[in-house]
Design an enzyme around this catalytic site. Sequence first.
Site, PDB file in Angstrom:
ATOM      1  N   GLY A 109      25.288  41.677 -39.826  1.00 23.27           N
ATOM      2  CA  GLY A 109      26.444  40.914 -40.254  1.00 23.27           C
ATOM      3  C   GLY A 109      26.481  39.806 -39.701  1.00 23.27           C
ATOM      4  N   ASP A 156      30.138  43.288 -45.661  1.00 22.30           N
ATOM      5  CA  ASP A 156      29.903  42.657 -44.514  1.00 22.30           C
ATOM      6  C   ASP A 156      30.958  41.528 -44.256  1.00 22.30           C
ATOM      7  OD1 ASP A 156      27.326  43.757 -44.695  1.00 22.30           O
ATOM      8  OD2 ASP A 156      26.154  41.777 -44.460  1.00 22.30           O
TER       9      ASP A 156
HETATM   10  C1  MEV Z   1      23.765  44.282 -46.054  1.00 20.16           C
HETATM   11  O1  MEV Z   1      24.627  44.391 -44.594  1.00 20.16           O
HETATM   12  C2  MEV Z   1      24.252  45.387 -46.942  1.00 20.16           C
HETATM   13  C3  MEV Z   1      23.606  45.291 -48.307  1.00 20.16           C
HETATM   14  O2  MEV Z   1      23.942  46.593 -48.764  1.00 20.16           O
HETATM   15  C4  MEV Z   1      23.945  44.126 -48.918  1.00 20.16           C
HETATM   16  C5  MEV Z   1      25.229  44.175 -49.203  1.00 20.16           C
HETATM   17  O3  MEV Z   1      26.031  45.320 -49.555  1.00 20.16           O
HETATM   18  O4  MEV Z   1      25.907  42.958 -49.726  1.00 20.16           O
HETATM   19  C6  MEV Z   1      22.099  45.270 -48.094  1.00 20.16           C
END
Ligand code: MEV
Length: 319
Positions: A113, A158
């Site tokens: 994040g 995030d």
């Molecule tokens: C990224 O931390 C998480 C993902 O699922 C992308 C998102 O949800 O925006 C891969």
Amino acid sequence: KPNAELYLAPSEQKIPTGHGKVILLGEHAVVYGAHAIAAPIPLAMQAMVSDSDEDGIHLIISRWGVEERLQKGKEYRYSIFNSLSLILHELGLEKENMKIEVFPYVPRAMGLGGSASLAVAIIRALAEKFKIKLSLEEISQLAYKSEQLVHGTASGIDNTLATYGKFLLFQKGNPPKIQELRVPQPIRIVIGLTWSESLTAKMVSRVRRAWENNKRLYNHIFKEIDQLVLEAAKAIENYDLEHLGQLMNINQGLLNALQVSGREIEELVEIARNNGALGAKLTGGGGGGAIIALCPENAEKVAKAIRNVGYRAYITDLK
Ligand code: MEV
């Protein structure tokens, strides 16, 4: 020093902060409407804005060797410059002179994040300096715009975690559905870091292409993941860590099916499981980046085994 790059942010939270996070279950599927569970980690981004005698906006990130004046149209190595331009524009602060100092304690491009917490820290620091009143929802929403720029079709998990810093069950939407999870006791995990960057935008668009070519098959996997996540939310609230670990392992299998795992991730997951972790999986975008291993009893052993083969490991309690 195996943990040399993982500094803890100072505990006095006076400095405007964006929280780093781990996703326990549900990454990628969350972009397609599945639930996901995430929790803050004690690694954070912090920012400070102060007056400047010089013209323009100066960004200083000493730990990354960045000291630059923001210039329109210039190509920058770090996406933070694009993110910052957008934030300044949205807050109507583009014409102000200022110095922005960033203290990054979230390792970059590890699926923890970093970009969202950086955006949140900067938004908070700007709001404080220029006395702009922003609700948590507004902070998260603005960081989401920045995430869209950096990550493409982000779900919003995030920026939500970076803003609220709570253990959450999340479902995307406008506004997103967020439910705080009651954790009876802290949940001990090991975060293992690969040596490869996790390029979330790349992994998200790879999954999108695959989904576009075979929606029925992929929707089925996303639905499976959604079920695992909802079951995991109950396991967390009941502190049933055996079951939570099992669900994490199955989630890892499905992430592998989505082709977002990788050689280093699989190696770390195997080491963690062989050393007694109840569950282990990648966290975040995948490709490279980080894994999490659920280790209520034997975190030291798992972390040591990870370090012994040359990777970095960090023990933390989720709450
Ligand atoms: C990224 O931390 C998480 C993902 O699922 C992308 C998102 O949800 O925006 C891969």
